[in-house]
Write an enzyme that holds these catalytic residues in place. Sequence first.
Site, PDB file in Angstrom:
ATOM      1  N   SER A 113      -9.768   1.734   2.960  1.00  0.00           N
ATOM      2  CA  SER A 113      -8.909   2.504   2.078  1.00  0.00           C
ATOM      3  C   SER A 113      -7.881   1.653   1.332  1.00  0.00           C
ATOM      4  O   SER A 113      -7.310   2.125   0.356  1.00  0.00           O
ATOM      5  CB  SER A 113      -8.178   3.582   2.876  1.00  0.00           C
ATOM      6  OG  SER A 113      -7.338   2.975   3.848  1.00  0.00           O
ATOM      7  N   SER A 163      -9.879  -0.651   7.170  1.00  0.00           N
ATOM      8  CA  SER A 163      -9.338  -0.555   5.811  1.00  0.00           C
ATOM      9  C   SER A 163      -8.652  -1.790   5.271  1.00  0.00           C
ATOM     10  O   SER A 163      -8.329  -1.836   4.086  1.00  0.00           O
ATOM     11  CB  SER A 163      -8.363   0.608   5.720  1.00  0.00           C
ATOM     12  OG  SER A 163      -9.089   1.781   5.570  1.00  0.00           O
ATOM     13  N   LYS A 219       0.846  -1.198   0.000  1.00  0.00           N
ATOM     14  CA  LYS A 219       0.000   0.000   0.000  1.00  0.00           C
ATOM     15  C   LYS A 219       0.882   1.249   0.000  1.00  0.00           C
ATOM     16  O   LYS A 219       1.920   1.273   0.679  1.00  0.00           O
ATOM     17  CB  LYS A 219      -0.895  -0.037   1.247  1.00  0.00           C
ATOM     18  CG  LYS A 219      -1.902   1.113   1.350  1.00  0.00           C
ATOM     19  CD  LYS A 219      -2.831   0.900   2.550  1.00  0.00           C
ATOM     20  CE  LYS A 219      -3.852   2.004   2.706  1.00  0.00           C
ATOM     21  NZ  LYS A 219      -4.785   1.774   3.821  1.00  0.00           N
TER      22      LYS A 219
HETATM   23  N1  GLN Z   1     -13.010   3.821   6.207  1.00  0.00           N
HETATM   24  C1  GLN Z   1     -12.426   4.309   7.416  1.00  0.00           C
HETATM   25  C2  GLN Z   1     -12.090   5.757   7.288  1.00  0.00           C
HETATM   26  O1  GLN Z   1     -12.440   6.351   6.321  1.00  0.00           O
HETATM   27  C3  GLN Z   1     -11.259   3.487   7.790  1.00  0.00           C
HETATM   28  C4  GLN Z   1      -9.998   3.906   7.156  1.00  0.00           C
HETATM   29  C5  GLN Z   1      -8.832   3.059   7.536  1.00  0.00           C
HETATM   30  O2  GLN Z   1      -8.975   2.027   8.206  1.00  0.00           O
HETATM   31  N2  GLN Z   1      -7.671   3.526   7.171  1.00  0.00           N
HETATM   32  O3  GLN Z   1     -11.505   6.348   8.123  1.00  0.00           O
END
Ligand code: GLN
Length: 476
Positions: free
Chosen positions: A152, A176, A77
């Site tokens: 994400s 995420s 990532k």
């Molecule tokens: N979807 C969540 C957010 O927008 C989690 C993001 C993540 O785990 N990095 O913050």
Amino acid sequence: MNSYTSFKDTQIALKNGKTTCVKIVENYLKNISEKNSDINAFIEVFSDEALERAKQIDLKISEGTSSKLAGFVLGIKDNICIKDHKVSASSKILQGFTSLYSATVIERLLSEDAIIIGRLNCDEFAMGSGNENSVYGSVRNPLDMTKVPGGSSGGSAAAVVANMCLATLGSDTGGSIRQPASFCGLVGLKPTYSRVSRHGLIAYASSFDQIGPLTNTVEDTALLLEVIAGKDKMDSTSSSVQVDDYSSFIKPVKRKIAVLKDCLEREGLDVEVKQKLESTIQQLQDDGHEITYVSFPYLDFLVPTYYVLTTAEASSNLARFDGVHYGYRIENPENLEDTYIDSRTTAFGDEVKRRIMLGTFVLSAGYNDEYYKKAQQVRRIVQNKTDELLKDFDFILSPTSPHTAFEIGKKKVDPTVMYLEDIFTVHANISGNPAISIPLYTHSNGLPFGLQLLSKDFTEKDLLSFSSEIMKNFSE
Ligand code: GLN
């Protein structure tokens, strides 16, 4: 054939001389060149470097000096630093920035002879649930190109399911890793907070962030965790609790499982997701596991608590991107203040700006007690309640996500709708517990979805052993 969906199969083929690391890498590079322009998972491919490394590792294998991950090809990532490579957290603000060092997880992977094939698209600074907030554009779900892969770590999930590499690393601040794993039919693990070093991970919310793997099999997740976990002198918050041999699973035992009633009764939970989960719960009971439906009265408070605390931490973490120290700087600024303001205004995306502003607000003098402090108190209550439940139970079971992958563009219009995507995943980040999403189901719409299990701190070995057992017995 040079395409394998587990490391075990890869190793067998390497051992029998059916393939070589070079052939494996060539095959992934071919898949990337055929598919990536549509899927948009990779934002950079390390073709020459990966091939060169594959050659070296083939040599090591032939000499009998190779290590544990020889032949394991991974994508990373784009918020995890790899020395001498660009890293951007999918943001314009880091445009042109090159990592000066590698994250500890990268060093550990490389020292076991893993091969890194490229960097993966993600939501900007890991903020999002659909991988739609990236300066490189949306990632598409390879299983249905009109849908998001989740976020994400959407690029990390898409790359594995499209067979562009064997596994990937993602980061999980609120789901995420697990939610994209669910949307793409993969295993996704968020380790216990502090289990894996965060050194070299671009911080979003430091007291929530954890790096973890996305893989096709539980075995591969266990193996990768074994390599990346453990104390790191570069991250003072990393735990010195001993790293287990996660990949040698405990033999099946009867478990005590708490099912969160509130999650299954939650409005908006897809009917089929609910039914399929309930049938697994019934099967588990039939198999002799002890199932108890418990109430968790804090479900409605999880998402607000998560967003107050993570935006507060993000507003502080992202203050360093000022147009002076890293990456992008506005051209011809009039003075220092303009440099800061104009660089940030131009180079941060809407969602990142929204969170910086929200975080600054909840930390501001007049509102600190009302929001930030209160959210910290709720966090403590959630942690206590979780600990209490896990005194009586081995695992807490829930859906990973309320539904399968949604259409690109559909939820982005309303941030609060998007935030509710994380309703079942943020719990483990608020409490710090390890949690996994296992790909058990296929919906009648053709898309996969997962089941989530959460366990006591540092009991990843239990969690993975049980997950592997469930995968064997219950996958559709
Ligand atoms: N979807 C969540 C957010 O927008 C989690 C993001 C993540 O785990 N990095 O913050």
